[in-house]
Design an enzyme around this catalytic site. Structure first.
Site, PDB file in Angstrom:
ATOM      1  N   HIS A 500       0.814  -1.134   0.012  1.00 44.64           N
ATOM      2  CA  HIS A 500      -0.112   0.017  -0.025  1.00 44.64           C
ATOM      3  C   HIS A 500       0.965   1.139  -0.021  1.00 44.64           C
ATOM      4  CE1 HIS A 500      -3.844   2.568   1.279  1.00 44.64           C
ATOM      5  NE2 HIS A 500      -2.643   3.146   1.703  1.00 44.64           N
ATOM      6  N   GLU A 501       1.813   1.290   0.909  1.00 42.00           N
ATOM      7  CA  GLU A 501       2.764   2.387   1.098  1.00 42.00           C
ATOM      8  C   GLU A 501       3.535   2.471  -0.099  1.00 42.00           C
ATOM      9  OE1 GLU A 501       1.470   4.797   3.045  1.00 42.00           O
ATOM     10  OE2 GLU A 501       0.453   3.502   4.387  1.00 42.00           O
ATOM     11  N   HIS A 504       1.540   4.207  -2.918  1.00 42.24           N
ATOM     12  CA  HIS A 504       1.605   5.936  -2.640  1.00 42.24           C
ATOM     13  C   HIS A 504       2.909   6.391  -3.243  1.00 42.24           C
ATOM     14  CE1 HIS A 504      -2.097   6.509  -0.644  1.00 42.24           C
ATOM     15  NE2 HIS A 504      -1.757   6.014   0.469  1.00 42.24           N
ATOM     16  N   HIS A 507       3.369   6.899  -6.832  1.00 47.64           N
ATOM     17  CA  HIS A 507       2.749   7.886  -7.361  1.00 47.64           C
ATOM     18  C   HIS A 507       3.685   8.888  -7.255  1.00 47.64           C
ATOM     19  CE1 HIS A 507      -1.550   9.988  -7.011  1.00 47.64           C
ATOM     20  NE2 HIS A 507      -0.826  10.080  -8.285  1.00 47.64           N
TER      21      HIS A 507
HETATM   22 ZN   LIG Z   1      -3.040   5.119   1.601  1.00 47.61          ZN
END
Ligand SMILES: [Zn+2]
Length: 715
Positions: A500-501, A504, A507
């Site tokens: 998940h991290e 990010h 991105h």
């Molecule tokens: Zn998040």
């Protein structure tokens, strides 16, 4: 570079101009903050005193970035506030207390500067033809001022200030009341038989809590349970004592409704009305309209469409799930009665058997769900740890980025770090060019906040000389630590957190925009979790697990049979969980779509507002609103739907990969080009449609959850 020069005042002189953590001392921060504010003000003075007509360049860009030297204030703020979360101490905390009001004042001074706003407004009305990205920057800038009240007359500005202040004061009181009530309740047990069913860890924690509260020498042994999640949750899941579960449940769910100083009912009403008034003062019909203007969802209609579509689709399955739970409940209750006759602790329940069949109540759900899950899948988080040694997981995650995007990670020990546990990597693009600095901070320690997050020490942008300044991103987590005889062995949940991290951070790393404030993760609220949740999908893909999930001792791969069970157990009670989230979304929207003064009583209003997403019986005294911090005290007012919105997006995007192969580089490139590199330069729906070719639908999420696409039902 001399030792006594503040490192924030000069080029860092490190690889990639990375933050020189080794040279920064506490005293450097305050000095840099104050100098940064001074330079900011100087810049604004220069902008508003410019005799030329306001233009995009001389006004908007000058507000976005400083001329000629680094934007000192954002440089020092970034480092300071990142460290405040990841590596703080009493001195840092004290400095934060001191700086916070000064920084708030500074940003208010800018937002409420009428001469600056006049120029921005002029540009907004008379600008030349702009690129999409420039237009977005202009809109953000203009809207930011307007939403802070720049268009109001003096009376309006004063009213807005009053409303905002009262709302922030009441939010604080709401949270304090909640905390007080939560801490006030205890369930004390002195009869060990009443601990029946509880795991050792829960008993130990409860014994410790009891000891801390009863320190006198002659106190008898006991166990204390509280409403804090780590105490409450295991009790509701494992305790066989139905009456005690009920007690604990009712305490938790009637919190802040009692006739005392911590009652939140009137505070909620006032907060709802204050927010409506703020929105109406700024020209919106409702608070939801005000919020959703700056969201991918755009308006209340599309939020309600999502929530209603989810109800239609998930309700039939949720009913089945509930029936299954009821069946198990009846079976075990019937058997339980026979067993209970021999147990002294349950006499009250069994000596006068009720003529009615017992009903599955809210305090039974957690307990019987767990029983049902074990019966069906026999799966436990601990079973997987040996296959998820951190070292292997890192290789797996970096390897995944390499398979998808061709990027590579190389540790560089010359890049300074803020703690010896932190690793710094250089990231290279598939053509070998430098892409980003990537910091990874894996384990808990004193001075580090709980949870996991991604942040940046340097955002990507293109400077005035045309140079593409590459980002420095960081993931900070609290994963299981190595022990003396074992390496760090993660749970599947922790692997998902990492993915998940990491999503990010991709991105951030792929960002390729002109302006820093539109770069990377600087996107609207309900779009920001797409890249992160998208990556979580890989966690249960066999082809991905096969690349790194090997037993840390034997080297054996994670058995397929185990993977199959994980995948199957994924959707256990998924429809029930979905409806629960939808019910919260409905409640949130019901409050913040009010056009007129809210005069209802909170408790009955709540029961009505979310009724169509509730399956079980609603108990008359319980209340969620008074403890719903997300929408009362947090930033989720008229935004709770975002959780489901992001899930729809990530499932929809991942389905495209599933269709063409999860490692398909062409699709990955398109995801990178259309979404990951674009930041907030265009409306998120435009970006998404550029990737997929159409708007997202809920179909992929339904498929992932094993839900048949529902027929339209009448509401
Ligand atoms: Zn998040």
């Amino acid at each position: 570079m001399s030792e006594n020069i503040n490192p924030f005042f000069e080029p860092y002189g490190t690889p990639h101009d990375a933050v020189p953590f080794d040279r920064i001392r506490l005293e450097h921060f305050e000095e840099a903050f104050m100098e940064g504010i001074r330079r900011d003000n100087e810049q604004i003075e220069k902008t508003i005193n410019n005799p030329e007509k306001p233009t995009f360049e001389n006004t908007i860009i000058n507000t976005e970035e400083d001329e000629g030297y680094y934007d000192l204030l954002s440089r020092v703020s970034t480092v300071f506030f990142n460290l405040l979360s990841a590596e703080t101490n009493d001195e840092m905390d004290a400095l934060a207390q001191k700086m916070q009001p000064i920084l708030t004042q500074h940003s208010n001074d800018i937002r409420l500067n009428p001469r600056l706003f006049e120029r921005i407004r002029y540009v907004h009305l008379h600008h030349r033809k702009l690129t999409a990205e420039e237009k977005m920057l202009l809109d953000n800038c203009y809207e930011g001022f307007v939403r802070s009240g720049a268009l109001l007359d003096e009376v309006g500005k004063e009213r807005l200030r009053q409303l905002t202040e009262e709302a922030s004061m009441l939010s604080l009181q709401f949270s304090q009341n909640l905390l007080k009530e939560q801490k006030a309740f205890t369930l004390d047990i002195t009869d060990e038989a009443q601990l029946d069913g509880l795991p050792e860890t829960a008993r130990e924690a409860a014994a410790l809590a009891w000891k801390e509260a009863n320190s006198t020498a002659n106190s008898k042994p006991g166990w204390r349970f509280t409403l804090d999640y780590p105490s409450f949750s295991p009790f509701m899941t494992y305790s066989t004592q139905r009456e005690l579960r009920k007690q604990l449940y009712m305490a938790r769910n009637t919190i802040c409704t009692h006739d005392n100083a911590e009652n939140n009912l009137e505070i909620c009403k006032r907060l709802i009305n204050l927010r409506r008034e703020i929105a109406q003062l700024l020209g919106y019909k409702t608070y939801a309209d005000y919020v959703l203007k700056r969201r991918m969802a755009s308006n209340t209609r599309s939020v309600y469409r999502l929530l209603n579509d989810l109800i239609d689709a998930y309700k039939p399955t949720a009913v089945k799930e509930r029936d299954e739970l009821k069946a198990l409940f009846k079976k075990l209750e019937a058997r339980g009665e026979k067993l209970e006759n021999s147990s002294s602790t349950k006499k009250s329940l069994t000596s006068h058997p009720s003529p009615l069949t017992p009903k599955l109540m809210p305090w039974d759900s957690g307990f019987y769900s767990h029983k049902l899950q074990m019966k069906k899948y026999n799966i436990d988080a601990e079973m997987l740890r040996p296959y998820f040694e951190l070292k292997n997981v890192i290789n797996g995650v970096f390897g995944l980025a390499n398979k998808l995007y061709g990027i590579t990670f190389k540790e560089n020990k010359d890049i300074p770090v803020y703690h010896p546990d932190v690793k710094a990597y250089e990231v290279f693009d598939k053509d070998g060019s430098f892409l980003a600095v990537f910091y990874a901070d894996f384990h808990p320690r004193k001075g580090k906040q709980g949870g996991a997050w991604m942040t940046e020490y340097q955002g990507q942008y293109i400077d005035r000389k045309g140079e593409n300044v590459r980002p420095h991103v960081s993931v900070v987590m609290n994963l299981t630590k190595p022990t003396e005889d074992k390496p760090a062995l993660l749970t599947l949940g922790e692997v998902e957190t990492f993915l998940h991290e990491f999503g990010h951070s991709l991105h951030g790393m792929f960002a390729n925009t002109r302006f820093e404030s539109l770069s990377g993760t600087n996107v609207w609220w309900d779009f920001v979790e797409l890249p992160s949740q998208f990556m979580e999908n890989f966690a249960i893909e066999k082809d991905f697990l096969r690349t790194f999930a090997f037993h840390y001792q034997t080297g054996e791969p994670l058995p397929d049979e185990l993977i199959n069970r994980i995948v199957k157990s994924r959707n256990f009670m998924a429809a029930t969980a979905c409806l629960r989230q939808v019910s919260f979304g409905l409640l949130d929207m019901a409050y913040y779509t009010k056009k007129d003064e809210f005069k209802d009583d909170i408790i009955p209003f709540e029961k009505k507002a979310w009724k169509k997403a509730i399956l079980g019986e609603q108990l008359p005294d319980t209340c969620m609103t008074v403890q719903f911090s997300h929408i009362m005290a947090g930033g989720y007012a008229a935004g709770y739907y975002s959780y489901k919105w992001a899930e729809v997006l990530d499932a929809d995007a991942f389905a495209v990969f599933k269709k063409h192969g999860i490692f398909n580089q062409e699709i990955a490139q398109r995801f990178r080009d259309c979404i990951l590199s674009k930041g907030g330069t265009e409306h998120p729906m435009t970006l998404y449609k550029n990737f997929k070719g159409s708007e997202p639908t809920i179909d992929a999420l339904l498929k992932r959850n094993g839900i048949a696409k529902g027929k339209k039902v009448k509401r």
